[in-house]
Design a protein around this motif. Sequence first.
Motif, short mmCIF file in Angstrom:
data_model
loop_
_atom_site.label_atom_id
_atom_site.label_comp_id
_atom_site.label_asym_id
_atom_site.label_seq_id
_atom_site.Cartn_x
_atom_site.Cartn_y
_atom_site.Cartn_z
N ASP A 89 6.75 2.22 3.46
CA ASP A 89 8.25 1.22 3.29
C ASP A 89 7.58 -0.17 2.70
O ASP A 89 8.42 -0.54 2.13
N ARG A 90 6.53 -0.53 3.21
CA ARG A 90 5.95 -1.86 2.78
C ARG A 90 4.90 -1.44 1.60
O ARG A 90 4.25 -2.40 1.22
N GLY A 91 5.07 -0.35 0.97
CA GLY A 91 4.03 0.09 -0.18
C GLY A 91 4.48 1.20 -0.97
O GLY A 91 5.89 1.18 -1.22
N LEU A 92 3.88 2.02 -1.49
CA LEU A 92 4.04 3.10 -2.56
C LEU A 92 3.87 4.63 -1.71
O LEU A 92 2.53 4.69 -1.17
N ARG A 93 4.63 5.35 -1.78
CA ARG A 93 4.36 6.74 -1.74
C ARG A 93 3.97 7.50 -3.11
O ARG A 93 4.53 7.54 -4.00
N TYR A 94 2.71 8.27 -2.93
CA TYR A 94 2.33 9.01 -4.13
C TYR A 94 2.68 10.38 -3.67
O TYR A 94 1.83 10.99 -3.08
N THR A 445 8.14 -2.31 -3.11
CA THR A 445 7.68 -1.52 -1.91
C THR A 445 8.89 -0.37 -1.69
O THR A 445 10.17 -0.41 -2.01
N GLY A 446 8.57 0.62 -0.94
CA GLY A 446 9.27 1.69 -0.37
C GLY A 446 9.77 2.42 -1.55
O GLY A 446 10.53 3.48 -1.52
N THR A 447 8.97 2.61 -2.78
CA THR A 447 9.38 3.38 -3.74
C THR A 447 8.14 4.45 -4.27
O THR A 447 7.20 4.62 -3.29
N ILE A 448 8.38 5.38 -4.74
CA ILE A 448 7.61 6.78 -4.89
C ILE A 448 6.78 6.50 -6.36
O ILE A 448 7.58 6.18 -7.38
#
Length: 756
Positions: A89-94, A445-448
């Motif tokens: 939520d405070r960063g990025l999902r790969y 933040t919180g994006t893919i």
Amino acid sequence: MMLDTLTRMGLARLITLSSLVMLHLPAAIAQAGPPQAAMSTRWRYYPERALPPKGAPNILLIMTDDVGFGATSTFGGPIPTPTFDALADRGLRYNTFHTTAMCSPSRAALLTGRNHHAVGYGAISNVSLDEPGYISVIPKSAATVGRVLRDAGYDTAWFGKNHNTPEWELGAMGPFDHWPNAMGFDYFYGFNAAMTDQRSPTLTENRNAIQPPNTPEYFLDRDLADRMIHWINIQHTADARRPFFAYLAPGTMHSPQQAPADWIARFRGKFDAGWDKQREQIFARQKAMGVIPANAILSPRPADIPAWDSLGADQRRLYIRMMETAAAQLSYMDFQLGRVIENLWRSGQLDNTLILFVQGDNGSSLETFFGITNEGLAFSNSFPSVAEMMPDLDKIGSRDTAGQYPAGWGWALNTPFPWGKQIASHLGGLRDGLVISWPDRIQQTGTIRSQFHHLIDIAPTIYEATGIKPPAMVDGVEQQPIDGVSMVYTFDNPSAPTHRREQYFEMLGNRGYYKDGWWAGTTPAAGPWKFTKADPNQFPWELYDLNTDYAQTANLAGRNPGKLEELRRDFDAAATRYHVLPLSSDLLGRAIDHSLRPGVLPSSGKFTYYPGDTRYSVMAWPSIAPGWTSVSTVDLKSKRDNGPIFGQGGRFGSMSLTLDDGKPVFVYDPTARDRERVVLNGVPLSPGKHELTIRFSGSKAPYRVTLFADGREVDSKEVGRLIRVRGEAFVGRTLLDAPLPSEPCECAVESVVITK
């Protein structure tokens, strides 16, 4: 929902972590301050240590073990991982990130930024071969990210699993050239092996073997978090100008799957629907979360894995408990990581800490088809039946079991992809979740992010983020090219074209090649639960368009043979360039045949061991074979002396020679099952010096083991088969977590001489 239930059970602190870290804390941050540039000095002759570029972030690198893409709540899985969720939520999902399909190779790629065959890790270190791509020795031409950062002024530490030291260098005298300290890490606390018992791990601190506290509440993941928090706090106090690089590699969820009883209880009933239904539920959550495309198709269950509804009642009960334990283990590890993250937040360091969390070194394991409660049996190719395991149902996850769930659960946790660990031709073994968090730098933040990337890209990402350029020479050795590319370009642009357009994959003969969205891969000869000697050159090839087929479900080989042939040629070129050849699928044969690689000990000879606290690795202790003989010289103080003379292994398989009220007792118990257990009893010995001899003899089964006292035979029994005991050995001391006397021998053990 499971997450809500766990919140009520006391995890609210972690659930709210994501909201806590959203608070900007100027006072706390100002108090700690970012790392500063080197201060001018008046010293002319004292050497000055380097400092990283001004503002360089702390680095926290995390890699879990055998955790599939669909396991964690962060990527739609059934296992709540609130700390991982908060970081996402405070960063990025790969969601298009890849490993090598197996442990040691993935870790070598992660630490060096080079393809695993290019640094000698074509397979795990335990099955290395005398070929350039398979020797399991990271060359001096491939300095690790730990070494590069340390030389640039970072303080470096490694906590948890090290599976990148060659087996033959794990003796008490090393050599230590490929231990974590020599790979650029100032501090190491963890274990040098593929796996370890969470309740009684074989621990090493730097180069020194240490014993964990023998307490009922001890658990390795909590110990690692405690040590990490302490190290980070001391590091920050010692010199706040210097950032840290901390690498956390827990053994979770690799076998043995164990967890505290109260955590296992939290998952009661959560997996009763079985793996087929669980996979459907994971798939639906993944789509709802957007971590897989809306048009993705769920790959089918492999033909060999049974439908959940076809299982018997006892099978279902046993397998449910195994999955509850595995889930508890991962969730508990996430809780311990949460303590580390919270400590960074409280100290004001979190916002300028680049956190890279790799969810697994490969996909979830499919290696134990029916599950197991004592993994030691698998090493002897002895797999217990469900009926044999059922008496251990209520012990699963405790210190009395060392097991792993069946392949069906591993398959479910690799949703939506086919296959799993070991299979480098299909995404279930290769594709894993990645989260990158850096509050001071990442804004969206919180994006893919869906750019295609690989473990070799982690080190270059760290280098660009820190502003550190890897040196061309290290210790006078020219460095080989870094194969990875930085992912920093993805931080600000979710639609940026991927910088990694091609990548090869290979593990145990299964291989694949990615190019601009297309994937060519071989068809596995068998599932990972079967040991095969099939010729990899005869494996047929499949073709997939991952641009439209995210989960690798539509084989286009027959419709587009030209594209398949193009990718096969590309693989052949990469195989030549990176030392992938020769191909071999014989995992079991390579594991058993120790003549294929160097050893700590010569293959035969006489070896003398002395009493003390020295811990001898399994490779530094002669394995049982026909002709194996030990002669122990002991000096009894009284006719009632008690205690261990020597022993190897632990509660899940061991052999030991002890004194019981002055009577020598030899126990050969390699699998902790009655059918292989042999006990030899001597007669009470008088005070004074004695020689106790154990001899294994016979050219074929049944073999014979005999106990001699002062040259006289006192007991002898048949042994159905000779099985190498796994685990470390001690002389004159109690084994780790073994059913032996708890104190050193009351007698004086002078030496143990083993001839093989």
